[in-house]
Enzyme design. Structure first.
Site, mmCIF file in Angstrom:
data_model
loop_
_atom_site.group_PDB
_atom_site.id
_atom_site.type_symbol
_atom_site.label_atom_id
_atom_site.label_comp_id
_atom_site.label_asym_id
_atom_site.label_seq_id
_atom_site.Cartn_x
_atom_site.Cartn_y
_atom_site.Cartn_z
ATOM 1 N N ASP A 73 64.899 -6.749 89.608
ATOM 2 C CA ASP A 73 63.861 -7.437 88.823
ATOM 3 C C ASP A 73 62.471 -7.070 89.507
ATOM 4 O O ASP A 73 61.470 -6.680 88.630
ATOM 5 C CB ASP A 73 63.824 -9.149 89.093
ATOM 6 C CG ASP A 73 65.116 -9.735 88.268
ATOM 7 O OD1 ASP A 73 65.449 -9.132 87.315
ATOM 8 O OD2 ASP A 73 65.365 -10.833 88.339
ATOM 9 N N ARG A 175 42.491 -28.345 97.554
ATOM 10 C CA ARG A 175 42.502 -27.867 98.849
ATOM 11 C C ARG A 175 43.865 -27.711 99.251
ATOM 12 O O ARG A 175 44.803 -28.736 99.122
ATOM 13 C CB ARG A 175 42.000 -28.901 100.059
ATOM 14 C CG ARG A 175 40.484 -28.834 99.945
ATOM 15 C CD ARG A 175 39.993 -29.637 101.268
ATOM 16 N NE ARG A 175 40.016 -28.500 102.112
ATOM 17 C CZ ARG A 175 40.674 -28.697 103.286
ATOM 18 N NH1 ARG A 175 41.396 -29.846 103.693
ATOM 19 N NH2 ARG A 175 40.710 -27.964 104.532
ATOM 20 N N ALA A 189 61.335 -17.442 89.204
ATOM 21 C CA ALA A 189 60.838 -16.763 90.274
ATOM 22 C C ALA A 189 60.040 -17.512 91.505
ATOM 23 O O ALA A 189 60.571 -18.450 91.570
ATOM 24 C CB ALA A 189 60.064 -15.578 89.705
ATOM 25 N N SER A 193 60.596 -21.299 93.256
ATOM 26 C CA SER A 193 60.808 -21.467 94.795
ATOM 27 C C SER A 193 59.743 -22.633 95.188
ATOM 28 O O SER A 193 60.059 -23.297 96.291
ATOM 29 C CB SER A 193 60.714 -20.310 95.236
ATOM 30 O OG SER A 193 61.718 -19.511 95.180
#
Length: 293
Positions: A73, A175, A189, A193
């Site tokens: 990929d 933050r 992708a 995750s």
């Protein structure tokens, strides 16, 4: 065999034995069936082929009807970013790991390829995004991304502070270690995750996924794909900031800079075998459960 395509571009990972072997097999097959073939110049140097036409990715985009990308990929993403602005179909042969974007298996490639070359295939448009960095109102750098654009610090585990605007309207300040702006293509992708949602490819949407935010209430959010996302970096950030496009291209960002992320005018035309089903791909790649009965 009826020819739906006339000129085929072959693109592969250089100095990769598996990719080189597949390209040589395809080159021989395509020439035997009277197709014009252009081999991408960087991989051509590692091939044992005496006579072949070579060209850059841009040459392939301008001259070919179909590009066959051999690799994982990651390599597919690199080629797709260049080919997106040309009228060319793109299909992948998986020589990597998961292979969300590479449909064909190198061990069983000729039969499905015959179907595709005769026009028996599915075509799918995938939009890509542009990331632009502005400093004091002037454009400093830009690039495109198929999967995602990621704002982050240049060093590991370093928090940054920024504001997020959607179409000029303030959304929040944060933050965190950074922010992932993902397309539907990229939703399986890096975004996935980080806990982001999976977006089906037909959605006109972008997901914003915080990276380790310093709050318990910050969650991913999905916005309209036509939105303009603006990130304003706080002036007291450290200087070593970056925007990564697909993890390949790095744009340098300074405190006070503005980052604009929006849909590109270009898009990728992916070619799939007729039996391609997106949820079947997810089920196989992510080890989801099959039907009970």
């Amino acid at each position: 065999m009826a020819q739906h395509y006339k000129t085929i571009g072959l693109i592969g990972k250089p100095n990769h034995d598996g990719a080189s072997a597949t390209i040589q097999t395809l080159h021989k097959y395509l020439l035997a069936n009277e197709y014009k073939v252009i081999v991408e110049v960087s991989v051509a140097q590692s091939l044992d082929i005496k006579k072949m036409k070579t060209g850059t990715l841009t040459d392939i985009g301008e001259q070919a009807d179909l590009a066959i990308v051999i690799g994982g990929d990651g390599y597919m993403l690199g080629a797709a970013r260049v080919l997106a602005c040309f009228d060319i179909g793109v299909i992948g042969v998986n020589r990597g790991n998961l292979g969300f974007l590479t449909d064909l298996s190198p061990s069983e490639i000729i039969k499905p390829l015959e179907q595709i070359l005769s026009g028996k295939s599915r075509s799918e448009q995938r939009f890509i995004i542009e990331a632009e960095v502005y400093r004091h109102g002037k454009l400093k750098s830009s690039n495109s991304a198929v999967n995602e654009a990621v704002l982050h610090a240049g060093k590991v585990a370093s928090m940054i502070e920024f504001e997020v605007y959607i179409d000029g309207t303030f959304m929040f300040s944060q933050r965190s270690d950074g922010l992932i702006i993902s397309t539907p293509t990229g939703s399986t992708a890096y975004s996935m995750s980080a806990g982001g949602p999976i977006l089906t490819p037909n959605l006109n949407a972008l997901s914003l996924v915080p990276m380790f935010p310093h709050t318990l209430t910050s969650r991913p959010i999905v916005v309209d794909g036509n939105s303009e996302i603006k990130l304003i970096l706080a002036n007291d950030n450290h200087e070593n900031l970056q925007v990564s496009c697909d993890g390949h291209v790095i744009l340098t960002v300074m405190p006070g800079d503005e980052v604009i992320i929006k849909k590109s005018e270009c898009s990728i035309r992916l070619i799939h075998p007729l039996d391609h089903e997106y949820f079947n791909v997810l089920r196989n790649k992510l080890s989801w459960g099959n039907k009970l009965y």
